[in-house]
Scaffold this motif. Structure first.
Motif, PDB file in Angstrom:
ATOM      1  N   HIS A   1       2.516 -11.672   3.917  1.00 30.69           N
ATOM      2  CA  HIS A   1       1.182 -11.713   4.533  1.00 30.69           C
ATOM      3  C   HIS A   1       0.120 -10.997   3.689  1.00 30.69           C
ATOM      4  O   HIS A   1      -1.069 -11.014   4.027  1.00 30.69           O
ATOM      5  CB  HIS A   1       1.262 -11.076   5.922  1.00 30.69           C
ATOM      6  N   ASP A   2       0.575 -10.342   2.608  1.00 29.69           N
ATOM      7  CA  ASP A   2      -0.377  -9.642   1.712  1.00 29.69           C
ATOM      8  C   ASP A   2      -0.582 -10.384   0.397  1.00 29.69           C
ATOM      9  O   ASP A   2      -1.379  -9.927  -0.431  1.00 29.69           O
ATOM     10  CB  ASP A   2       0.175  -8.248   1.345  1.00 29.69           C
ATOM     11  N   LEU A   3       0.157 -11.473   0.193  1.00 33.17           N
ATOM     12  CA  LEU A   3       0.156 -12.139  -1.113  1.00 33.17           C
ATOM     13  C   LEU A   3      -0.421 -13.547  -0.999  1.00 33.17           C
ATOM     14  O   LEU A   3      -0.325 -14.170   0.061  1.00 33.17           O
ATOM     15  CB  LEU A   3       1.592 -12.226  -1.654  1.00 33.17           C
TER      16      LEU A   3
ATOM     17  N   GLY B   1      -6.661 -13.013  -2.513  1.00 32.96           N
ATOM     18  CA  GLY B   1      -7.008 -12.378  -1.230  1.00 32.96           C
ATOM     19  C   GLY B   1      -5.901 -12.561  -0.199  1.00 32.96           C
ATOM     20  O   GLY B   1      -5.222 -13.594  -0.184  1.00 32.96           O
ATOM     21  N   ARG B   2      -5.708 -11.559   0.657  1.00 26.02           N
ATOM     22  CA  ARG B   2      -4.614 -11.603   1.628  1.00 26.02           C
ATOM     23  C   ARG B   2      -4.807 -12.704   2.671  1.00 26.02           C
ATOM     24  O   ARG B   2      -3.835 -13.225   3.234  1.00 26.02           O
ATOM     25  CB  ARG B   2      -4.439 -10.245   2.296  1.00 26.02           C
ATOM     26  N   ASP B   3      -6.044 -13.129   2.927  1.00 29.95           N
ATOM     27  CA  ASP B   3      -6.268 -14.164   3.944  1.00 29.95           C
ATOM     28  C   ASP B   3      -5.710 -15.509   3.512  1.00 29.95           C
ATOM     29  O   ASP B   3      -5.508 -16.402   4.345  1.00 29.95           O
ATOM     30  CB  ASP B   3      -7.763 -14.291   4.267  1.00 29.95           C
TER      31      ASP B   3
ATOM     32  N   ASP C   1      -7.697  -3.084  13.605  1.00 25.47           N
ATOM     33  CA  ASP C   1      -8.565  -2.813  12.445  1.00 25.47           C
ATOM     34  C   ASP C   1      -7.937  -3.416  11.186  1.00 25.47           C
ATOM     35  O   ASP C   1      -8.620  -3.926  10.304  1.00 25.47           O
ATOM     36  CB  ASP C   1      -8.707  -1.291  12.272  1.00 25.47           C
ATOM     37  N   ASP C   2      -6.603  -3.365  11.137  1.00 22.79           N
ATOM     38  CA  ASP C   2      -5.855  -3.954  10.024  1.00 22.79           C
ATOM     39  C   ASP C   2      -4.838  -4.936  10.599  1.00 22.79           C
ATOM     40  O   ASP C   2      -3.675  -4.982  10.206  1.00 22.79           O
ATOM     41  CB  ASP C   2      -5.174  -2.824   9.228  1.00 22.79           C
ATOM     42  N   ASN C   3      -5.299  -5.676  11.611  1.00 22.61           N
ATOM     43  CA  ASN C   3      -4.497  -6.731  12.263  1.00 22.61           C
ATOM     44  C   ASN C   3      -3.109  -6.265  12.690  1.00 22.61           C
ATOM     45  O   ASN C   3      -2.112  -6.945  12.484  1.00 22.61           O
ATOM     46  CB  ASN C   3      -4.362  -7.959  11.342  1.00 22.61           C
TER      47      ASN C   3
ATOM     48  N   MET D   1      10.072  -1.665   6.753  1.00 27.45           N
ATOM     49  CA  MET D   1       9.382  -0.388   6.792  1.00 27.45           C
ATOM     50  C   MET D   1       8.155  -0.384   5.892  1.00 27.45           C
ATOM     51  O   MET D   1       8.252  -0.353   4.668  1.00 27.45           O
ATOM     52  CB  MET D   1      10.343   0.718   6.371  1.00 27.45           C
ATOM     53  N   ASP D   2       7.002  -0.395   6.553  1.00 29.31           N
ATOM     54  CA  ASP D   2       5.706  -0.484   5.884  1.00 29.31           C
ATOM     55  C   ASP D   2       5.498   0.722   4.964  1.00 29.31           C
ATOM     56  O   ASP D   2       5.631   1.875   5.400  1.00 29.31           O
ATOM     57  CB  ASP D   2       4.623  -0.484   6.983  1.00 29.31           C
ATOM     58  N   VAL D   3       5.171   0.460   3.693  1.00 28.56           N
ATOM     59  CA  VAL D   3       4.856   1.495   2.682  1.00 28.56           C
ATOM     60  C   VAL D   3       5.686   2.763   2.868  1.00 28.56           C
ATOM     61  O   VAL D   3       5.169   3.874   2.833  1.00 28.56           O
ATOM     62  CB  VAL D   3       3.336   1.850   2.669  1.00 28.56           C
TER      63      VAL D   3
HETATM   64  O1  TEU Z   1       0.763  -3.100   2.620  1.00 30.55           O
HETATM   65  C1  TEU Z   1       0.777  -2.057   1.700  1.00 30.55           C
HETATM   66  C2  TEU Z   1      -0.142  -2.319   0.619  1.00 30.55           C
HETATM   67  O2  TEU Z   1      -0.303  -1.470  -0.194  1.00 30.55           O
HETATM   68  C3  TEU Z   1      -0.813  -3.637   0.476  1.00 30.55           C
HETATM   69  O3  TEU Z   1      -1.812  -3.788   1.452  1.00 30.55           O
HETATM   70  C4  TEU Z   1      -1.407  -3.665  -0.896  1.00 30.55           C
HETATM   71  O4  TEU Z   1      -2.199  -2.510  -1.022  1.00 30.55           O
HETATM   72  C5  TEU Z   1      -2.307  -4.829  -1.123  1.00 30.55           C
HETATM   73  O5  TEU Z   1      -1.920  -5.931  -0.412  1.00 30.55           O
HETATM   74  C6  TEU Z   1      -2.280  -5.089  -2.612  1.00 30.55           C
HETATM   75  O6  TEU Z   1      -3.556  -5.423  -2.992  1.00 30.55           O
HETATM   76  C7  TEU Z   1       1.274  -2.725   3.886  1.00 30.55           C
HETATM   77  C8  TEU Z   1       1.162  -3.936   4.786  1.00 30.55           C
HETATM   78  O7  TEU Z   1       1.999  -4.983   4.279  1.00 30.55           O
HETATM   79  C9  TEU Z   1      -0.298  -4.348   4.795  1.00 30.55           C
HETATM   80  O8  TEU Z   1      -0.489  -5.556   5.506  1.00 30.55           O
HETATM   81  C10 TEU Z   1      -1.088  -3.222   5.432  1.00 30.55           C
HETATM   82  O9  TEU Z   1      -2.464  -3.542   5.344  1.00 30.55           O
HETATM   83  C11 TEU Z   1      -0.833  -1.888   4.725  1.00 30.55           C
HETATM   84  O10 TEU Z   1       0.524  -1.645   4.418  1.00 30.55           O
HETATM   85  C12 TEU Z   1      -1.260  -0.739   5.627  1.00 30.55           C
HETATM   86  O11 TEU Z   1      -0.368  -0.680   6.723  1.00 30.55           O
END
Ligand code: TEU
Ligand code: CA
Length: 551
Positions: free
Chosen positions: A319-321, A406-408, A59-61, A203-205
């Motif tokens: 991967h989010d930037l 966008g993250r993509d 759902d969130d790859n 460690m994610d968030v």
């Molecule tokens: O990202 C945390 C997160 O807050 C980012 O998604 C952020 O909200 C956004 O990119 C800023 O606009 C982590 C992972 O890196 C992300 O890929 C996941 O989607 C998220 O947690 C949930 O696990």
């Protein structure tokens, strides 16, 4: 400061879905990664941060995990994972796994059990609330804390007539870290991976696990550091591994609490203060404002000087930037020079550098014409809120935000060569390949000794195996020309060497006066301009960058 192996390391982040597809299904996989280890060894990196490859409904790859101890079928098998650990190990490359334990997937067995009944053994692994009733007796959800992917943080579950809490998608229910049995299951899982010989965890968030929902607290809850200390003591603290926490709101003070070795918590954290400087005060990344360059210099320098008892991470991308060369550089005429400038400016700083897949060849942002061409759940969820529900932004304004942030942008397939689909797959890629792959790809980069790739290779070599290694890793940082409108310049110094790092951050010509001590007797350590000659005042081409070294 006691020296640690990861002080000297350079980390390479792989988003497995987009790195290399070995079996033609259009999705990157672990065998694909194994086939590219020689490339990564040539680059010179020491650690791979592997974004999640665990079982997941995607759902969130993959950041929605349904089994922490099994591999998603689209990425391969546990045997493939064991082979990756083995093959990376023979090349001196460690693998750090992505630990996503603020939430699980709603398809994890814990949640499937928890939602069966209010007295189920796993019920309290998650955060459930009844909500209130209006005058007609209809349920109303508890106070919405705002989901990161749009919509409410509360999802109604009919079976038990209650709501569960989720900061991210409704398929990513937050775990209840107040539950000791849950915590022990997580530590057991972590130790299972550590016993397999992984090099650590991203460690994610992690700053969200101390949340106090009823008080409206999502990040940095009062129990957060107690929980991290317990995690350290119960798992990774018993191994010589790298741990890096994703903490979006961190300051140097809080980063010290996470990474001061005496506190026995984490090795380092990802702080994002420099990465949100151009975000809109209301619309965040979706309506970016111009970058305040002087403020960027101040913020990045603060992180170089104020983290005295902790350790820093260094990154422009993940991967989010969006890709930095498009975001703050120039992905047109000055793409190569600006990409090299970002690399030199960052890799000469104090901290562990992270390279995101494709950054080392100057991959750029992408621009799909239709919203439906985008995959990211954050894009689609936020669109529903900001454009369709609240009409805060027009479709066109939102799409501009997607193109810029966008993250993509970071998730288009890795560009390996100029063959169809950039050599990423023989099938149909899960996300369109950036159409500039014929010009921007690994094959091209490896053939050109002046390419961005070889700048990264040299920077990694300078950090690890040069006479300047200790100066780069531990030397003192001093910002120069604090208010210069185009140039970011600083020195690094220890008892043996002094380095002058100069970067023209703009597409205009600029000029800088070189400190006297560097005019004679210094050597050119690395430079974007092969004809650089050192004299008192140097005219800088757009995005020109260089480093001078002095004994
Ligand atoms: O990202 C945390 C997160 O807050 C980012 O998604 C952020 O909200 C956004 O990119 C800023 O606009 C982590 C992972 O890196 C992300 O890929 C996941 O989607 C998220 O947690 C949930 O696990
Ligand atoms: Ca595949």
């Amino acid at each position: 400061m006691e020296q640690k192996w990861w002080h000297k390391s350079v980390v390479y982040q792989i988003y497995p879905r987009s790195f290399m597809d070995s079996n033609g299904d259009g999705i990157g996989d672990i065998q694909g990664i194994i086939s590219k280890l020689d490339y990564l060894e040539k680059l010179g990196i020491d650690v791979i941060w592997l974004s999640p490859v665990y079982q997941s409904p995607m759902d969130d790859n993959g950041y929605d995990i349904s089994d922490y101890q099994d591999i998603a079928k689209e990425f391969g098998t546990m045997a493939d994972m064991d082979e990756l650990l083995e093959e990376a190990g023979t090349r001196g490359i460690k693998i750090i796994m992505d630990l996503v334990v603020n939430h699980s997937s709603d398809e994890h067995k814990w949640f499937l059990e928890a939602k069966k009944s209010v007295d189920n053994h796993y019920r309290d692994y998650y955060i459930w609330r009844e909500g209130k009733r209006d005058e007609d007796g209809n349920r109303i959800p508890p106070k919405d804390l705002g989901s990161a992917f749009g919509g409410s943080t509360w999802e109604y579950d009919e079976t038990t007539d209650m709501y569960y809490f989720h900061i991210f998608s409704k398929k990513q229910p937050d775990l209840n870290w107040e539950n000791e049995t849950l915590r022990q299951e997580i530590y057991d899982m972590m130790n299972w991976w550590l016993e397999k010989g992984i090099g650590g965890f991203r460690m994610d968030v992690i700053d969200l696990i101390g949340k106090e929902v009823d008080k409206g607290i999502k990040e940095n809850g009062p129990r957060l550091h107690d929980l991290i200390k317990e995690m350290h003591e119960s798992s990774f603290g018993n191994y010589d591994v790298l741990t890096v926490g994703e903490t979006w709101g961190a300051s140097p003070a809080s980063a010290t609490r996470y990474s001061d070795p005496d506190r026995k918590e984490l090795s380092m954290i990802f702080q994002f203060e420099h990465m949100v400087l151009d975000w809109h005060s209301v619309h965040g990344k979706w309506k970016p404002v111009g970058l305040d360059f002087i403020r960027l210099k101040r913020v990045m320098s603060k992180w170089q000087t104020d983290l005295t008892k902790g350790w820093n991470s260094l990154f422009w991308n993940n991967h989010d930037l969006p890709r930095i060369v498009s975001r703050w550089g120039n992905d047109g005429d000055h793409r190569e020079t600006s990409a090299k400038m970002f690399a030199i400016l960052l890799h000469m700083m104090k901290g562990t550098p992270y390279i995101y897949q494709g950054e080392e060849i100057g991959m750029t942002n992408v621009k799909f014409s239709r919203l439906e061409d985008y995959n990211d759940i954050e894009i689609h969820g936020t669109y529903k809120d900001k454009v369709l529900r609240d009409e805060e932004l027009t479709h066109e304004e939102f799409m501009r935000g997607v193109y810029q942030n966008g993250r993509d942008n970071a998730r288009t397939p890795m560009q390996w060569n100029n063959q169809e689909h950039a050599g990423f797959t023989t099938g149909n890629p899960w996300l369109q390949v950036n159409e500039n792959y014929e010009q921007i790809n690994v094959k091209e980069a490896l053939c050109d000794k002046r390419s961005i790739f070889y700048t990264y290779q040299k920077l990694i070599e300078l950090r690890k195996n040069s006479k300047y290694s200790d100066t780069i890793i531990y030397g003192d940082y001093t910002l120069l020309y604090r208010n210069h409108p185009e140039v970011f310049a600083y020195t690094r110094a220890d008892e043996n060497y002094k380095l002058l790092v100069v970067a023209n951050f703009t597409d205009t010509f600029s000029e800088i006066v070189i400190p006297d001590e560097f005019i004679n007797g210094s050597e050119i350590v690395i430079s974007t301009d092969k004809e650089l000659s050192v004299r008192e005042s140097i005219r800088l081409d757009p995005y020109e960058s260089f480093v001078l070294g002095l004994e």
